[in-house]
Write a protein that holds these residues in place. Structure first.
Motif, mmCIF file in Angstrom:
data_model
loop_
_atom_site.group_PDB
_atom_site.id
_atom_site.type_symbol
_atom_site.label_atom_id
_atom_site.label_comp_id
_atom_site.label_asym_id
_atom_site.label_seq_id
_atom_site.Cartn_x
_atom_site.Cartn_y
_atom_site.Cartn_z
ATOM 1 N N LEU A 1 -12.655 -16.750 4.632
ATOM 2 C CA LEU A 1 -11.988 -15.680 5.365
ATOM 3 C C LEU A 1 -12.653 -14.350 5.051
ATOM 4 C CD1 LEU A 1 -8.220 -16.575 4.898
ATOM 5 C CD2 LEU A 1 -9.588 -16.850 6.938
ATOM 6 N N SER A 2 -12.862 -13.550 6.080
ATOM 7 C CA SER A 2 -13.445 -12.226 5.859
ATOM 8 C C SER A 2 -12.361 -11.280 5.359
ATOM 9 C CB SER A 2 -14.051 -11.695 7.159
ATOM 10 O OG SER A 2 -13.016 -11.415 8.081
ATOM 11 N N ALA A 3 -12.784 -10.154 4.836
ATOM 12 C CA ALA A 3 -11.838 -9.178 4.295
ATOM 13 C C ALA A 3 -10.925 -8.632 5.386
ATOM 14 C CB ALA A 3 -12.586 -8.036 3.620
ATOM 15 N N GLY A 4 -11.396 -8.587 6.621
ATOM 16 C CA GLY A 4 -10.575 -8.098 7.723
ATOM 17 C C GLY A 4 -9.453 -9.047 8.104
ATOM 18 N N GLU A 5 -9.618 -10.328 7.805
ATOM 19 C CA GLU A 5 -8.595 -11.308 8.148
ATOM 20 C C GLU A 5 -7.475 -11.362 7.118
ATOM 21 O OE1 GLU A 5 -10.271 -15.135 8.965
ATOM 22 O OE2 GLU A 5 -11.964 -14.261 10.017
ATOM 23 N N ILE A 6 -7.752 -10.901 5.907
ATOM 24 C CA ILE A 6 -6.734 -10.918 4.858
ATOM 25 C C ILE A 6 -5.998 -9.587 4.887
ATOM 26 C CG2 ILE A 6 -6.327 -11.060 2.384
ATOM 27 C CD1 ILE A 6 -8.856 -12.745 2.182
ATOM 28 N N ARG A 7 -4.712 -9.647 5.137
ATOM 29 C CA ARG A 7 -3.921 -8.431 5.239
ATOM 30 C C ARG A 7 -2.810 -8.448 4.205
ATOM 31 N NH1 ARG A 7 -3.728 -8.028 11.697
ATOM 32 N NH2 ARG A 7 -5.909 -7.547 11.942
ATOM 33 N N ALA A 8 -3.145 -8.101 3.008
ATOM 34 C CA ALA A 8 -2.146 -8.035 1.941
ATOM 35 C C ALA A 8 -1.461 -6.679 1.998
ATOM 36 C CB ALA A 8 -2.804 -8.236 0.586
ATOM 37 N N MET A 9 -0.193 -6.683 1.705
ATOM 38 C CA MET A 9 0.589 -5.449 1.704
ATOM 39 C C MET A 9 0.352 -4.724 0.387
ATOM 40 S SD MET A 9 3.041 -3.386 2.897
ATOM 41 C CE MET A 9 3.781 -4.226 4.237
ATOM 42 N N SER A 10 0.014 -3.455 0.462
ATOM 43 C CA SER A 10 -0.156 -2.670 -0.756
ATOM 44 C C SER A 10 1.189 -2.065 -1.160
ATOM 45 C CB SER A 10 -1.182 -1.561 -0.529
ATOM 46 O OG SER A 10 -0.675 -0.608 0.376
ATOM 47 N N VAL A 11 1.253 -1.580 -2.369
ATOM 48 C CA VAL A 11 2.492 -0.946 -2.847
ATOM 49 C C VAL A 11 2.771 0.308 -2.026
ATOM 50 C CG1 VAL A 11 3.577 0.177 -4.817
ATOM 51 C CG2 VAL A 11 2.239 -1.887 -5.164
ATOM 52 N N ARG A 12 1.726 1.084 -1.730
ATOM 53 C CA ARG A 12 1.920 2.286 -0.914
ATOM 54 C C ARG A 12 2.428 1.939 0.475
ATOM 55 N NH1 ARG A 12 -3.175 5.906 -0.991
ATOM 56 N NH2 ARG A 12 -4.291 4.106 -1.751
ATOM 57 N N GLY A 13 1.896 0.869 1.052
ATOM 58 C CA GLY A 13 2.365 0.439 2.362
ATOM 59 C C GLY A 13 3.820 0.003 2.327
ATOM 60 N N ALA A 14 4.219 -0.664 1.255
ATOM 61 C CA ALA A 14 5.612 -1.104 1.118
ATOM 62 C C ALA A 14 6.547 0.089 0.985
ATOM 63 C CB ALA A 14 5.752 -2.019 -0.094
ATOM 64 N N ILE A 15 6.165 1.058 0.157
ATOM 65 C CA ILE A 15 7.017 2.239 -0.022
ATOM 66 C C ILE A 15 7.101 3.041 1.268
ATOM 67 C CG2 ILE A 15 7.193 4.452 -1.237
ATOM 68 C CD1 ILE A 15 5.988 3.011 -3.680
ATOM 69 N N ARG A 16 5.977 3.182 1.961
ATOM 70 C CA ARG A 16 5.976 3.912 3.226
ATOM 71 C C ARG A 16 6.876 3.215 4.248
ATOM 72 N NH1 ARG A 16 0.653 4.503 3.934
ATOM 73 N NH2 ARG A 16 0.492 2.502 4.967
ATOM 74 N N THR A 17 6.830 1.892 4.298
ATOM 75 C CA THR A 17 7.686 1.151 5.227
ATOM 76 C C THR A 17 9.156 1.357 4.901
ATOM 77 O OG1 THR A 17 5.963 -0.504 5.539
ATOM 78 C CG2 THR A 17 8.208 -1.145 6.137
ATOM 79 N N LEU A 18 9.513 1.323 3.626
ATOM 80 C CA LEU A 18 10.912 1.549 3.236
ATOM 81 C C LEU A 18 11.365 2.960 3.588
ATOM 82 C CD1 LEU A 18 11.061 -0.262 -0.222
ATOM 83 C CD2 LEU A 18 12.069 -1.007 1.935
ATOM 84 N N LEU A 19 10.523 3.945 3.331
ATOM 85 C CA LEU A 19 10.890 5.324 3.671
ATOM 86 C C LEU A 19 11.047 5.500 5.175
ATOM 87 C CD1 LEU A 19 8.675 7.380 1.211
ATOM 88 C CD2 LEU A 19 11.167 7.280 1.255
ATOM 89 N N LEU A 20 10.152 4.902 5.947
ATOM 90 C CA LEU A 20 10.269 4.986 7.401
ATOM 91 C C LEU A 20 11.549 4.316 7.894
ATOM 92 C CD1 LEU A 20 6.566 4.428 8.478
ATOM 93 C CD2 LEU A 20 7.937 6.462 8.882
ATOM 94 N N MET A 21 11.928 3.202 7.276
ATOM 95 C CA MET A 21 13.174 2.529 7.672
ATOM 96 C C MET A 21 14.388 3.396 7.352
ATOM 97 S SD MET A 21 12.524 -0.230 9.252
ATOM 98 C CE MET A 21 14.069 -1.094 9.233
ATOM 99 N N VAL A 22 14.386 4.054 6.184
ATOM 100 C CA VAL A 22 15.497 4.949 5.833
ATOM 101 C C VAL A 22 15.573 6.100 6.831
ATOM 102 C CG1 VAL A 22 16.322 6.607 4.115
ATOM 103 C CG2 VAL A 22 15.549 4.358 3.393
ATOM 104 N N LEU A 23 14.420 6.686 7.150
ATOM 105 C CA LEU A 23 14.396 7.790 8.109
ATOM 106 C C LEU A 23 14.875 7.338 9.482
ATOM 107 C CD1 LEU A 23 13.605 10.764 8.573
ATOM 108 C CD2 LEU A 23 11.359 9.929 9.261
ATOM 109 N N LEU A 24 14.394 6.203 9.938
ATOM 110 C CA LEU A 24 14.808 5.681 11.243
ATOM 111 C C LEU A 24 16.301 5.381 11.277
ATOM 112 C CD1 LEU A 24 14.006 4.648 14.069
ATOM 113 C CD2 LEU A 24 13.613 2.428 13.028
#
Length: 151
Positions: free
Chosen positions: A41-64
């Motif tokens: 698998l190439s690096a583009g096919e692997i989409r692991a969630m980063s900690v920053r991405g997780a925190i940003r998603t939670l903050l966006l959900m709270v705001l929404l």
């Protein structure tokens, strides 16, 4: 109905946590498959969630969720709860600072390098003023004087 409206942010956080768990599991399984398969698998096919991405998603959900509750309450002719307005202001403020800090990385690399340190700081300040101003002005309009003065 009021009990449901009061718990929309909590429901949104639970859904966001489920989404984050699923995304992290999928990323981990893709990485295991890449390791087991000899790295096919190439690096583009692997989409692991980063900690920053997780925190940003939670903050966006709270705001929404906070915006949704405030809009529903305003449409019903009820002043929004102070806790919902504070959720909105905290999540919106943190996201405004976050987006302002990340703004220079969205520029083209050649342009970003020509800006220099002062130029990147100017971009951050401009984005912060616009986003934080938008959060506060929209909060004033939706809150009807609950926490912020009404417009």
């Amino acid at each position: 109905m009021e009990l449901f409206l009061a718990h929309i942010p909590h429901i949104a956080l639970i859904l966001a946590l489920v989404l984050l768990f699923v995304r992290m599991e999928v990323g981990e399984r893709q990485m295991r498959a890449a390791v087991a398969g000899g790295g096919d698998l190439s690096a583009g096919e692997i989409r692991a969630m980063s900690v920053r991405g997780a925190i940003r998603t939670l903050l966006l959900m709270v705001l929404l969720a906070a915006v949704t509750v405030m809009i529903i309450q305003v449409l019903r002719g009820v002043d929004p709860s102070g806790f919902i307005v504070i959720d909105y202001l905290v999540a919106g403020g943190v996201l405004a600072v976050w987006f302002a800090w990340a703004a220079p990385s969205g520029l083209a690399p050649a342009f970003r390098d020509r800006l220099g340190r002062i130029g990147r700081s100017a971009v951050r300040i401009a984005v912060l003023v616009v986003t934080l101003g938008g959060v506060v002005i929209a909060g004033m309009a939706l809150a009807h004087g609950v926490v912020l003065p009404a417009l």
